[in-house]
Scaffold this motif. Structure first.
Motif, PDB file in Angstrom:
ATOM      1  N   MET A  20       0.844  -1.200   0.000  1.00  0.00           N
ATOM      2  CA  MET A  20       0.000   0.000   0.000  1.00  0.00           C
ATOM      3  C   MET A  20       0.874   1.242   0.000  1.00  0.00           C
ATOM      4  O   MET A  20       1.815   1.342   0.771  1.00  0.00           O
ATOM      5  N   ARG A  21       0.585   2.143  -0.882  1.00  0.00           N
ATOM      6  CA  ARG A  21       1.370   3.351  -0.938  1.00  0.00           C
ATOM      7  C   ARG A  21       1.012   4.274   0.213  1.00  0.00           C
ATOM      8  O   ARG A  21      -0.151   4.431   0.538  1.00  0.00           O
ATOM      9  N   GLY A  65      -1.467  -2.452 -11.789  1.00  0.00           N
ATOM     10  CA  GLY A  65      -0.441  -3.487 -11.716  1.00  0.00           C
ATOM     11  C   GLY A  65      -0.283  -4.056 -10.322  1.00  0.00           C
ATOM     12  O   GLY A  65      -1.229  -4.091  -9.528  1.00  0.00           O
ATOM     13  N   THR A  66       0.937  -4.488 -10.016  1.00  0.00           N
ATOM     14  CA  THR A  66       1.201  -5.124  -8.720  1.00  0.00           C
ATOM     15  C   THR A  66       1.258  -4.125  -7.572  1.00  0.00           C
ATOM     16  O   THR A  66       1.449  -4.521  -6.415  1.00  0.00           O
ATOM     17  N   ALA A 104      -2.580  -6.403  -7.217  1.00  0.00           N
ATOM     18  CA  ALA A 104      -2.144  -6.735  -5.855  1.00  0.00           C
ATOM     19  C   ALA A 104      -3.349  -7.004  -4.954  1.00  0.00           C
ATOM     20  O   ALA A 104      -3.366  -7.990  -4.196  1.00  0.00           O
ATOM     21  N   GLY A 105      -4.349  -6.141  -5.041  1.00  0.00           N
ATOM     22  CA  GLY A 105      -5.546  -6.328  -4.226  1.00  0.00           C
ATOM     23  C   GLY A 105      -6.286  -7.597  -4.580  1.00  0.00           C
ATOM     24  O   GLY A 105      -6.777  -8.317  -3.700  1.00  0.00           O
ATOM     25  N   GLN A 106      -6.364  -7.894  -5.868  1.00  0.00           N
ATOM     26  CA  GLN A 106      -7.072  -9.093  -6.314  1.00  0.00           C
ATOM     27  C   GLN A 106      -6.382 -10.369  -5.843  1.00  0.00           C
ATOM     28  O   GLN A 106      -7.026 -11.317  -5.399  1.00  0.00           O
TER      29      GLN A 106
END
Length: 357
Positions: free
Chosen positions: A1-2, A209-210, A215-217
């Motif tokens: 997570m950013r 993207g990742t 990433a969430g999926q």
């Protein structure tokens, strides 16, 4: 997570404003004139005061949210319809159009346009990016509905793409929409500098993207049926799977519209809040509405033992959390409140919070 404070700067714009002042000539003599007010001047002052009171009491023009959404949705739909034509091979283009033009609220493209207009840009400048966001969103829905993912039979009240065209074509239709989204925004955007278009493309790529949707999926799939899923992991899933693309929608509009770095980051935080809010409300609706009301299978999360906000927090606390996210989102728009163009984003935030499907 950013991290929330992470600054994604496309460029730095600086500017200065100056106020010219004229010095007062203190050499001139001043005179005090003592004069009793005449009846005429007293009446004039009373009339002026009365008119000021009337102006203050005059109701401010209200923002017609329904008309705004209908107008923007029609513009977006027209642009989407014109973006992909039936050509050889026809099946893949029909499949792309089937899901892309199946309806929906068009929240993401409208957010993109509203953000662009808020910082002084034009709808036409944001439209290719708005269409690109909707193409990518549609791709994610086609893939999400596949048997290997969420295995859904209906989307927006219609059979899902793989139910109509088969799993193989559905996968390829999603892939084609993803690729075409980048071609469309890069080749059709006008009214923005190449540097801003490039920055927008970078934001869009990162969101899916990742570091974003994928990433969430992936974490969502791995977490289904798990017994030790906490709030932190659930937030990671939804910040990436749902909020990232909503965030990109707003940020793309702000960048292409000419927003400053500070404005872009304020709108980024706003979008992240409403992105998470969107998912919290989605979780609530899944357990409180019928399939007919939602236009998709209701209660699906419960059936597959998926971790949701109501499952972890309960329904009341989930609703409270939604209100907190809405308040935080609105706070990010405070510096824009003097501008009439902020009304659509405020209304969209409330729409996301209180929607019924």
């Amino acid at each position: 997570m950013r991290p929330m404070s992470l600054v994604h700067s496309c460029s730095i714009f600086t500017g200065s404003s100056f106020i010219k002042t004229t010095p007062i000539n203190n050499n001139k003599p001043t005179f005090k004139i003592h004069q009793r007010p005449t009846i005429r001047s007293t009446i004039s002052a009373a009339i002026v005061e009365e008119e000021v009171v009337k102006l203050q009491q005059k109701p401010k023009p209200t923002f017609n949210f329904n008309a705004y959404m209908l107008g923007k949705a029609n513009s977006v739909h027209k642009a989407l319809d014109e973006s992909i034509m039936i050509k050889n091979p026809p099946t893949i283009h029909e499949a792309m159009r089937y899901s892309l033009l199946a309806g929906g609220k068009r929240v993401r493209p409208i957010l993109c346009i509203a953000a662009c207009e808020l910082v002084g840009g034009e709808e036409a400048t944001a439209m290719p990016a708005a269409c690109a966001v909707e193409m990518i969103h549609t791709m994610s829905l086609i893939h999400d509905d596949l048997p290997c993912m969420d295995n859904d039979d209906f989307r927006r009240g219609k059979p899902t793409n793989h139910k109509v065209y088969g799993e193989d074509v559905a996968v390829l239709a999603g892939d084609s929409l993803l690729a075409f989204a980048f071609e469309y925004v890069s080749s059709r955007t006008e009214g923005a500098s190449p540097a801003r278009v490039l920055a927008a493309i970078g934001e869009l790529a990162k969101s899916i993207g990742t570091e974003g949707l994928v990433a969430g999926q992936v974490v969502d799939i791995a977490s289904t049926g798990g017994q030790d899923i906490g709030l932190d992991q659930l937030e990671f899933i939804h910040i990436h799977k749902t909020a990232a693309l909503l965030e990109a929608s707003v940020v793309l509009g702000a960048i292409l519209g000419g927003g400053s770095d500070a404005q872009v980051e304020k709108l980024r935080t706003f979008a992240r809040c409403i992105g998470l809010l969107f998912q919290v409300v989605d979780d609530i609706l899944d357990v409180t509405k019928s399939s007919e009301e939602l236009g998709k299978t209701a209660g699906k999360d419960l059936l597959v033992d998926k971790t949701t906000y109501p499952k972890l927090l309960g329904l009341d606390r989930s609703r409270q959390f939604a209100e907190e996210l809405l308040a935080e989102a609105k706070q990010q728009l405070e510096e824009f409140e003097s501008q009439a163009a902020v009304a659509p984003l405020l209304a969209l935030a409330e729409y996301i919070a209180y929607r019924q499907n």
